[in-house]
Design an enzyme around this catalytic site. Structure first.
Site, mmCIF file in Angstrom:
data_model
loop_
_atom_site.group_PDB
_atom_site.id
_atom_site.type_symbol
_atom_site.label_atom_id
_atom_site.label_comp_id
_atom_site.label_asym_id
_atom_site.label_seq_id
_atom_site.Cartn_x
_atom_site.Cartn_y
_atom_site.Cartn_z
ATOM 1 N N TYR A 95 0.803 -1.230 0.000
ATOM 2 C CA TYR A 95 0.000 0.000 0.000
ATOM 3 C C TYR A 95 0.836 1.280 0.000
ATOM 4 O O TYR A 95 0.484 2.245 -0.692
ATOM 5 C CB TYR A 95 -1.003 -0.032 1.153
ATOM 6 C CG TYR A 95 -2.199 -0.886 0.814
ATOM 7 C CD1 TYR A 95 -3.289 -0.352 0.141
ATOM 8 C CD2 TYR A 95 -2.226 -2.242 1.127
ATOM 9 C CE1 TYR A 95 -4.378 -1.141 -0.203
ATOM 10 C CE2 TYR A 95 -3.301 -3.038 0.782
ATOM 11 C CZ TYR A 95 -4.378 -2.478 0.110
ATOM 12 O OH TYR A 95 -5.443 -3.261 -0.249
ATOM 13 N N GLU A 137 -8.701 -7.106 4.387
ATOM 14 C CA GLU A 137 -7.902 -8.181 3.810
ATOM 15 C C GLU A 137 -7.240 -9.028 4.890
ATOM 16 O O GLU A 137 -7.109 -10.253 4.739
ATOM 17 C CB GLU A 137 -6.865 -7.593 2.847
ATOM 18 C CG GLU A 137 -7.510 -7.068 1.569
ATOM 19 C CD GLU A 137 -6.684 -6.020 0.842
ATOM 20 O OE1 GLU A 137 -5.465 -5.915 1.120
ATOM 21 O OE2 GLU A 137 -7.259 -5.289 0.009
#
Length: 397
Positions: A95, A137
């Site tokens: 990310y 997630e």
């Protein structure tokens, strides 16, 4: 922390994003892959060439920016994307890389408007979004690894069977290399498969629906040979080169499209290779709820491209099932048993569908699903009883 001032700033830039369109995400991906080419092991390059990934990312970014102060509105989209991410083994460490290139893209494409204050607002907004995905997630990864037969990351499997289901579709059955147990899945879900065809610089990961009811110690996928436009790198590799005894890497089953518990009448609607998750649902219901009312509607080019036709006919003997098939091309040979129609699927041609109480599941090309959804809504089916699956990057209907 994201303040109301930051939220207002980000939302004020939405018109700029919409004016720039997918050019923003096209620039983003080119930038990211040039600086971090290792990410080509994760991202589907075929979707990059088609523009589907760029469009999906742009749509998601624009939607998030519009609903920055009400992210719960996007819960369904987040869940669908998070499931895709886990099938690609995207982790928290990815990310910051994505965020770096997203901010740099906005700086480079909107230099006058992207002031220091706007940059700070976008950095905070992106971190909030990243935290949402990382948290969801993480829950999916934990559920996969802690379930009986489950695992985290890639796991080696061996191809034990390969058989044609129609002119373009073949099934592939895999068992773990370690001969251990495998995780259960809900009918309709998919699995990630990683291969590296000869001549490919990067590993390739694709998602394919599990196409049967649960099989002890093994998984089955059914793959269409993609020939239109750019030939499918992975699909053609599986059809032409992968042999029984060869190894692949699989990622745990995931997906937010699956059969929900219940006893209501069930309507399964598919086109082309979209039949694969429907076949899994059909076989599961045959095993677990043979008395449940089920209507199976499928459209394809011709009988030669009708996958699982004989299997569907055999299942009909053991359950409360009606079959309806549409063939776009004229039929010049014997048709499978069931109600057969010519041309494109038209829901109105099936008089006995449970429009007021049934649960409807759709899978196929996005234009097909959009048309069928509109037909169902016009027929009085409520939106919350319509469930669908998009193959590839997330899209709404």
């Amino acid at each position: 922390m994201l303040s109301q001032r930051h939220t207002d700033i980000v939302k004020s830039t939405v018109p700029l994003l919409e004016e720039a369109g997918p050019a923003v995400t096209d620039h983003f991906y080119r930038r990211m892959f040039s600086h971090n080419p290792e990410l080509k092991h994760i991202f589907n390059q075929s979707n990059q060439h088609s523009g589907r990934q760029q469009f999906a990312l742009f749509s998601a970014i624009a939607a998030y920016a519009k609903h920055l102060d009400t992210p719960q509105v996007l819960a369904e989209m987040v869940d669908r994307i998070a499931n895709k991410h886990t099938s690609l083994n995207i982790r928290s460490e990815h990310y910051p890389i994505v965020g770096q290139h997203l901010i740099a893209t906005l700086q480079e494409l909107l230099p006058e408007q992207f002031t220091a204050e706007v940059q700070q607002a976008w950095e905070l907004a992106y971190q909030q979004l990243a935290d949402i995905f990382i948290r969801r997630e993480g829950e999916i990864y934990l559920a996969s690894s802690s379930s009986a037969g489950g695992w985290s990351g890639g796991r080696e499997f061996v191809l034990t069977a390969k058989r044609p289901e129609s002119e373009l579709v073949s099934s592939f059955v895999f068992v773990p290399q370690d001969r251990g147990a495998v995780a259960a899945y809900k009918p309709g879900q998919y699995i990630g498969i990683e291969v590296q065809p000869e001549g490919c610089e990067f590993r390739q990961i694709r998602q394919y629906s599990l196409s049967s009811a649960a099989l002890a110690g093994q998984y089955q996928i059914s793959v269409k040979r993609e020939m239109n436009g750019r030939p499918g790198v992975v699909s053609n590799y599986l059809h032409d080169d992968l042999a029984v005894g060869d190894r692949v890497v699989l990622y745990p089953p995931v997906g937010d499209f699956y059969l929900h518990p219940g006893e209501q009448p069930l309507v399964l609607i598919s086109a082309g290779v979209g039949v694969t998750p429907m076949q899994a649902i059909l076989e599961h219901v045959c095993q677990q709820q043979p008395g449940r009312e089920v209507h199976f509607l499928h459209a394809c080019e011709n009988p030669q491209q009708h996958s699982f036709a004989a299997r569907q006919h055999n299942i009909k003997k053991d359950m409360n099932l009606s079959l309806h098939y549409w063939y776009r091309q004229p039929v010049t040979q014997e048709q499978p048993e069931g109600s057969c129609y010519s041309g494109l699927m038209d829901i109105a041609e099936v008089a006995d569908l449970p429009r007021q109480q049934g649960e409807f599941y759709i899978c196929g090309p996005v234009p097909f699903m959009s048309v069928i959804r509109q037909q169902l809504l016009a027929a009085g089916v409520t939106a919350e009883r319509i469930h669908y699956e998009v193959f590839g990057p997330h899209q709404g209907l």
